[in-house]
Design a protein around this motif. Sequence first.
Motif, PDB file in Angstrom:
ATOM      1  N   VAL A  57      -7.562 -28.483  16.086  1.00  0.00           N
ATOM      2  CA  VAL A  57      -6.907 -27.505  14.950  1.00  0.00           C
ATOM      3  C   VAL A  57      -6.459 -26.325  15.365  1.00  0.00           C
ATOM      4  O   VAL A  57      -5.271 -25.718  15.260  1.00  0.00           O
ATOM      5  N   LEU A  58      -7.383 -25.879  16.280  1.00  0.00           N
ATOM      6  CA  LEU A  58      -7.210 -24.505  16.956  1.00  0.00           C
ATOM      7  C   LEU A  58      -6.009 -24.457  17.973  1.00  0.00           C
ATOM      8  O   LEU A  58      -5.184 -23.514  18.284  1.00  0.00           O
ATOM      9  N   GLN A  59      -5.889 -25.773  18.535  1.00  0.00           N
ATOM     10  CA  GLN A  59      -4.809 -25.955  19.547  1.00  0.00           C
ATOM     11  C   GLN A  59      -3.629 -26.029  19.118  1.00  0.00           C
ATOM     12  O   GLN A  59      -2.662 -25.139  19.546  1.00  0.00           O
ATOM     13  N   GLU A  60      -3.541 -26.447  17.773  1.00  0.00           N
ATOM     14  CA  GLU A  60      -2.097 -26.521  17.192  1.00  0.00           C
ATOM     15  C   GLU A  60      -1.997 -25.107  16.570  1.00  0.00           C
ATOM     16  O   GLU A  60      -0.681 -24.760  17.005  1.00  0.00           O
ATOM     17  N   ALA A  61      -2.626 -24.479  16.053  1.00  0.00           N
ATOM     18  CA  ALA A  61      -2.648 -23.092  15.729  1.00  0.00           C
ATOM     19  C   ALA A  61      -1.996 -22.377  16.479  1.00  0.00           C
ATOM     20  O   ALA A  61      -1.102 -21.676  16.388  1.00  0.00           O
ATOM     21  N   GLN A  62      -2.812 -22.172  17.847  1.00  0.00           N
ATOM     22  CA  GLN A  62      -2.414 -21.489  19.100  1.00  0.00           C
ATOM     23  C   GLN A  62      -0.843 -21.870  19.305  1.00  0.00           C
ATOM     24  O   GLN A  62      -0.096 -21.003  19.598  1.00  0.00           O
ATOM     25  N   CYS A  63      -0.522 -23.171  19.322  1.00  0.00           N
ATOM     26  CA  CYS A  63       1.062 -23.291  19.807  1.00  0.00           C
ATOM     27  C   CYS A  63       1.734 -22.757  18.871  1.00  0.00           C
ATOM     28  O   CYS A  63       2.650 -22.163  19.347  1.00  0.00           O
ATOM     29  N   LEU A  64       1.575 -22.770  17.705  1.00  0.00           N
ATOM     30  CA  LEU A  64       2.494 -22.376  16.497  1.00  0.00           C
ATOM     31  C   LEU A  64       2.336 -21.227  16.438  1.00  0.00           C
ATOM     32  O   LEU A  64       3.522 -20.480  16.346  1.00  0.00           O
ATOM     33  N   ALA A  65       1.453 -20.276  16.753  1.00  0.00           N
ATOM     34  CA  ALA A  65       1.493 -18.834  17.063  1.00  0.00           C
ATOM     35  C   ALA A  65       2.319 -18.384  18.067  1.00  0.00           C
ATOM     36  O   ALA A  65       3.178 -17.494  17.962  1.00  0.00           O
ATOM     37  N   LEU A  66       2.493 -18.992  19.168  1.00  0.00           N
ATOM     38  CA  LEU A  66       3.061 -18.844  20.474  1.00  0.00           C
ATOM     39  C   LEU A  66       4.814 -18.959  20.100  1.00  0.00           C
ATOM     40  O   LEU A  66       5.299 -18.226  20.405  1.00  0.00           O
ATOM     41  N   ALA A  67       4.904 -19.829  19.274  1.00  0.00           N
ATOM     42  CA  ALA A  67       6.349 -20.286  18.846  1.00  0.00           C
ATOM     43  C   ALA A  67       6.700 -19.527  17.838  1.00  0.00           C
ATOM     44  O   ALA A  67       8.173 -19.595  17.555  1.00  0.00           O
ATOM     45  N   SER A  68       5.813 -18.909  17.104  1.00  0.00           N
ATOM     46  CA  SER A  68       6.498 -18.223  15.806  1.00  0.00           C
ATOM     47  C   SER A  68       6.248 -16.660  15.770  1.00  0.00           C
ATOM     48  O   SER A  68       6.814 -15.999  15.223  1.00  0.00           O
ATOM     49  N   GLY A  69       5.343 -16.203  16.930  1.00  0.00           N
ATOM     50  CA  GLY A  69       5.265 -14.775  17.033  1.00  0.00           C
ATOM     51  C   GLY A  69       4.107 -14.232  16.052  1.00  0.00           C
ATOM     52  O   GLY A  69       3.806 -13.039  16.019  1.00  0.00           O
ATOM     53  N   LEU A  70       3.341 -15.294  15.404  1.00  0.00           N
ATOM     54  CA  LEU A  70       2.328 -14.651  14.661  1.00  0.00           C
ATOM     55  C   LEU A  70       1.217 -14.844  15.555  1.00  0.00           C
ATOM     56  O   LEU A  70       0.885 -15.241  16.608  1.00  0.00           O
ATOM     57  N   GLN A  71      -0.084 -14.178  14.853  1.00  0.00           N
ATOM     58  CA  GLN A  71      -1.231 -14.143  15.574  1.00  0.00           C
ATOM     59  C   GLN A  71      -2.046 -15.616  14.682  1.00  0.00           C
ATOM     60  O   GLN A  71      -1.676 -15.697  13.754  1.00  0.00           O
ATOM     61  N   ILE A  72      -2.876 -16.013  15.582  1.00  0.00           N
ATOM     62  CA  ILE A  72      -3.733 -17.364  15.227  1.00  0.00           C
ATOM     63  C   ILE A  72      -4.272 -17.055  13.797  1.00  0.00           C
ATOM     64  O   ILE A  72      -4.349 -17.792  12.984  1.00  0.00           O
ATOM     65  N   GLU A  73      -4.774 -15.703  13.599  1.00  0.00           N
ATOM     66  CA  GLU A  73      -5.417 -15.319  12.552  1.00  0.00           C
ATOM     67  C   GLU A  73      -4.811 -15.390  11.196  1.00  0.00           C
ATOM     68  O   GLU A  73      -4.812 -15.684  10.046  1.00  0.00           O
ATOM     69  N   ASP A  74      -3.334 -15.157  11.280  1.00  0.00           N
ATOM     70  CA  ASP A  74      -2.189 -15.079  10.301  1.00  0.00           C
ATOM     71  C   ASP A  74      -2.348 -16.454   9.570  1.00  0.00           C
ATOM     72  O   ASP A  74      -1.901 -16.683   8.289  1.00  0.00           O
ATOM     73  N   PHE A  75      -2.424 -17.618  10.482  1.00  0.00           N
ATOM     74  CA  PHE A  75      -2.266 -18.886   9.635  1.00  0.00           C
ATOM     75  C   PHE A  75      -3.332 -19.083   8.586  1.00  0.00           C
ATOM     76  O   PHE A  75      -2.913 -19.856   7.898  1.00  0.00           O
ATOM     77  N   ASP A  76      -4.396 -18.573   8.754  1.00  0.00           N
ATOM     78  CA  ASP A  76      -5.328 -18.864   7.358  1.00  0.00           C
ATOM     79  C   ASP A  76      -4.782 -18.452   6.252  1.00  0.00           C
ATOM     80  O   ASP A  76      -5.203 -18.791   5.326  1.00  0.00           O
ATOM     81  N   GLU A  77      -3.676 -17.402   6.059  1.00  0.00           N
ATOM     82  CA  GLU A  77      -3.159 -16.896   5.042  1.00  0.00           C
ATOM     83  C   GLU A  77      -1.823 -17.457   4.512  1.00  0.00           C
ATOM     84  O   GLU A  77      -1.393 -17.301   3.475  1.00  0.00           O
ATOM     85  N   LEU A  78      -1.280 -18.456   5.546  1.00  0.00           N
ATOM     86  CA  LEU A  78      -0.080 -19.052   5.067  1.00  0.00           C
ATOM     87  C   LEU A  78      -0.306 -20.054   3.886  1.00  0.00           C
ATOM     88  O   LEU A  78      -1.584 -21.048   4.001  1.00  0.00           O
ATOM     89  N   VAL A  79       0.618 -20.379   3.082  1.00  0.00           N
ATOM     90  CA  VAL A  79       0.578 -21.474   2.104  1.00  0.00           C
ATOM     91  C   VAL A  79       0.876 -22.816   2.938  1.00  0.00           C
ATOM     92  O   VAL A  79       1.693 -22.745   4.009  1.00  0.00           O
TER      93      VAL A  79
END
Length: 94
Positions: A57-79
């Motif tokens: 789960v954290l691997q995927e979030a890290q990949c998406l963070a790299l591809a979106s410019g977000l921080q991995i912590e930001d994903f907790d607040e996404l709908v």
Amino acid sequence: MNNNEAQQLQQQLGASKVITLIEPLHTPTGVINQLTLRRVRVKDFKRAAEQYPDNVVLQEAQCLALASGLQIEDFDELVWEDYSQLRQFCLGAH
């Protein structure tokens, strides 16, 4: 070529995509309404796997963070709908 023209060319080539978030994301640096995404590369996944060897789960979030410019912590607040949009474009996942 300015940034806007470069973004439009990348979008035409399918290399990037701008999405409007269904619900604005509140981060420590401000509110985000749109994200410019790129596709996840193998090097992103390798980096994420090194950082989080036992947590897919954290691997995927890290990949998406790299591809979106977000921080991995930001994903907790996404709908979930916004997360799904990111995931679909960046990973090709449904």
